[in-house]
Design a protein around this motif. Structure first.
Motif, PDB file in Angstrom:
ATOM      1  N   MET A  89      17.758  20.557  12.804  1.00  0.00           N
ATOM      2  CA  MET A  89      19.223  20.882  12.282  1.00  0.00           C
ATOM      3  C   MET A  89      19.732  22.114  12.284  1.00  0.00           C
ATOM      4  SD  MET A  89      21.896  19.307  11.060  1.00  0.00           S
ATOM      5  CE  MET A  89      21.210  17.681  10.441  1.00  0.00           C
ATOM      6  N   SER A  90      18.795  23.098  11.918  1.00  0.00           N
ATOM      7  CA  SER A  90      19.050  24.790  11.746  1.00  0.00           C
ATOM      8  C   SER A  90      19.495  25.239  12.964  1.00  0.00           C
ATOM      9  CB  SER A  90      18.078  25.299  11.032  1.00  0.00           C
ATOM     10  OG  SER A  90      16.966  25.190  11.568  1.00  0.00           O
ATOM     11  N   GLU A  91      18.831  24.702  14.281  1.00  0.00           N
ATOM     12  CA  GLU A  91      19.029  25.218  15.530  1.00  0.00           C
ATOM     13  C   GLU A  91      20.398  24.711  15.883  1.00  0.00           C
ATOM     14  OE1 GLU A  91      14.850  25.802  17.659  1.00  0.00           O
ATOM     15  OE2 GLU A  91      15.436  23.855  17.435  1.00  0.00           O
ATOM     16  N   SER A  92      20.761  23.385  15.435  1.00  0.00           N
ATOM     17  CA  SER A  92      22.120  23.031  16.022  1.00  0.00           C
ATOM     18  C   SER A  92      23.329  23.684  15.539  1.00  0.00           C
ATOM     19  CB  SER A  92      22.214  21.491  15.694  1.00  0.00           C
ATOM     20  OG  SER A  92      22.200  21.198  14.330  1.00  0.00           O
ATOM     21  N   ASN A  93      22.983  24.302  14.209  1.00  0.00           N
ATOM     22  CA  ASN A  93      24.091  25.046  13.511  1.00  0.00           C
ATOM     23  C   ASN A  93      24.093  26.578  14.423  1.00  0.00           C
ATOM     24  OD1 ASN A  93      24.847  23.185  11.414  1.00  0.00           O
ATOM     25  ND2 ASN A  93      22.953  24.159  10.360  1.00  0.00           N
ATOM     26  N   LYS A  94      23.297  26.947  14.763  1.00  0.00           N
ATOM     27  CA  LYS A  94      23.276  28.204  15.573  1.00  0.00           C
ATOM     28  C   LYS A  94      23.682  28.265  16.988  1.00  0.00           C
ATOM     29  CE  LYS A  94      19.099  30.282  13.066  1.00  0.00           C
ATOM     30  NZ  LYS A  94      17.686  30.712  13.236  1.00  0.00           N
ATOM     31  N   LEU A  95      23.498  27.301  17.524  1.00  0.00           N
ATOM     32  CA  LEU A  95      23.933  26.916  18.920  1.00  0.00           C
ATOM     33  C   LEU A  95      25.294  26.586  18.852  1.00  0.00           C
ATOM     34  CD1 LEU A  95      20.979  24.769  20.491  1.00  0.00           C
ATOM     35  CD2 LEU A  95      21.636  26.864  21.111  1.00  0.00           C
ATOM     36  N   VAL A  96      25.828  25.650  17.916  1.00  0.00           N
ATOM     37  CA  VAL A  96      27.273  25.716  17.961  1.00  0.00           C
ATOM     38  C   VAL A  96      28.141  26.836  17.642  1.00  0.00           C
ATOM     39  CG1 VAL A  96      29.021  24.208  16.608  1.00  0.00           C
ATOM     40  CG2 VAL A  96      26.822  23.024  17.103  1.00  0.00           C
ATOM     41  N   GLU A  97      27.548  27.660  16.637  1.00  0.00           N
ATOM     42  CA  GLU A  97      28.272  28.798  16.172  1.00  0.00           C
ATOM     43  C   GLU A  97      28.285  29.581  17.582  1.00  0.00           C
ATOM     44  OE1 GLU A  97      27.904  32.511  13.282  1.00  0.00           O
ATOM     45  OE2 GLU A  97      26.524  30.674  12.830  1.00  0.00           O
TER      46      GLU A  97
END
Length: 245
Positions: A89-97
């Motif tokens: 979940m945290s990686e998904s936030n970073k990737l989207v950003e």
């Protein structure tokens, strides 16, 4: 051009999973150019190397560097973890950003998970929806198990597993209903359950508004498997196309 919104991308994607061999033999960009010229126009796992290690070589390109190369050769790629075939979940936030903040035009998707078991489907679904909520212009990508993954992974029958995924995500949120099934083994000319999976995925797609479907062909070999020749590869592709993949 700009990436498409879910269920509107009509370009026929031909992808490659483990796409690159040791870049010490031939540079990454030259390999990308060769694949683009052959018709490959999407890499759902753009930093993958044959054998995953390729003699110890590694790829450490930034997403911006990847986008520049992929744009040059008109190929799409997925945003994916540098270390695994899944994202947290945290990686998904970073990737989207990173993708949205840098306007990565040739990133068309987020690679969320390869072959999720029934036990983790809810968690994977939450990450999927997080990507979609934060960036509705790109599709989250998840590749599902084949039926021979076994009941422990599937959580019941193969039909249960496929319909469970669609129900978890919501048919309107799926760009592709995607799975893999590798048919050429050392024990059977074609795995006996191969067409059963095709039937199940096709039926599930039709039951849910004629979803677009995606499948992985077998082009390599590993323990218990046979490396296909060109005729076998064509057969594999043609059976998928006959079932609407």
């Amino acid at each position: 051009g700009q990436a498409a919104a879910p269920n509107t991308m009509d370009e026929f994607l031909i992808g490659s999973w483990i796409s690159f061999y040791d870049p010490a033999i031939e540079g990454y960009e030259n390999q990308l150019k060769d694949m683009a010229e052959s018709g490959v126009n999407w890499h759902p796992n753009p930093l993958s190397l044959a054998g995953h290690t390729a003699g110890g070589a590694s790829l450490t390109y930034s997403m911006t560097e990847l986008n520049a190369m992929y744009k040059k050769y008109n190929v799409y790629f997925s945003a994916v973890s540098q270390t695994t075939a899944s994202i947290t979940m945290s990686e998904s936030n970073k990737l989207v950003e990173e993708v949205t903040g840098n306007n990565l035009t040739n990133c068309n998707s987020y690679h969320v998970k390869d072959e999720p078991s029934a036990a983790v489907m809810e968690d994977v679904g939450n990450i999927f929806h997080n990507c979609l909520e934060k960036d509705p212009t790109r599709f989250p990508y998840v590749n599902l198990f084949p039926n021979y993954a076994g009941a422990a992974n599937l959580g019941g029958t193969y039909e249960d597993y496929i319909y469970n995924w669609i129900d978890t995500i919501g048919a309107d949120n799926l760009e592709y209903l995607a799975y893999d099934h590798y048919p050429f083994t050392q024990f059977e000319t074609v795995r006996s359950s191969y067409f059963s999976d095709l039937e199940t995925v096709r039926a599930a797609a039709y039951d849910n508004g004629k979803l677009k479907t995606l499948a992985c062909t077998q082009l390599g070999s590993w323990n218990g498997m046979v490396r296909p020749n060109a005729d076998m590869a064509r057969w594999n592709c043609n059976t998928f196309i006959a079932y609407g993949m």
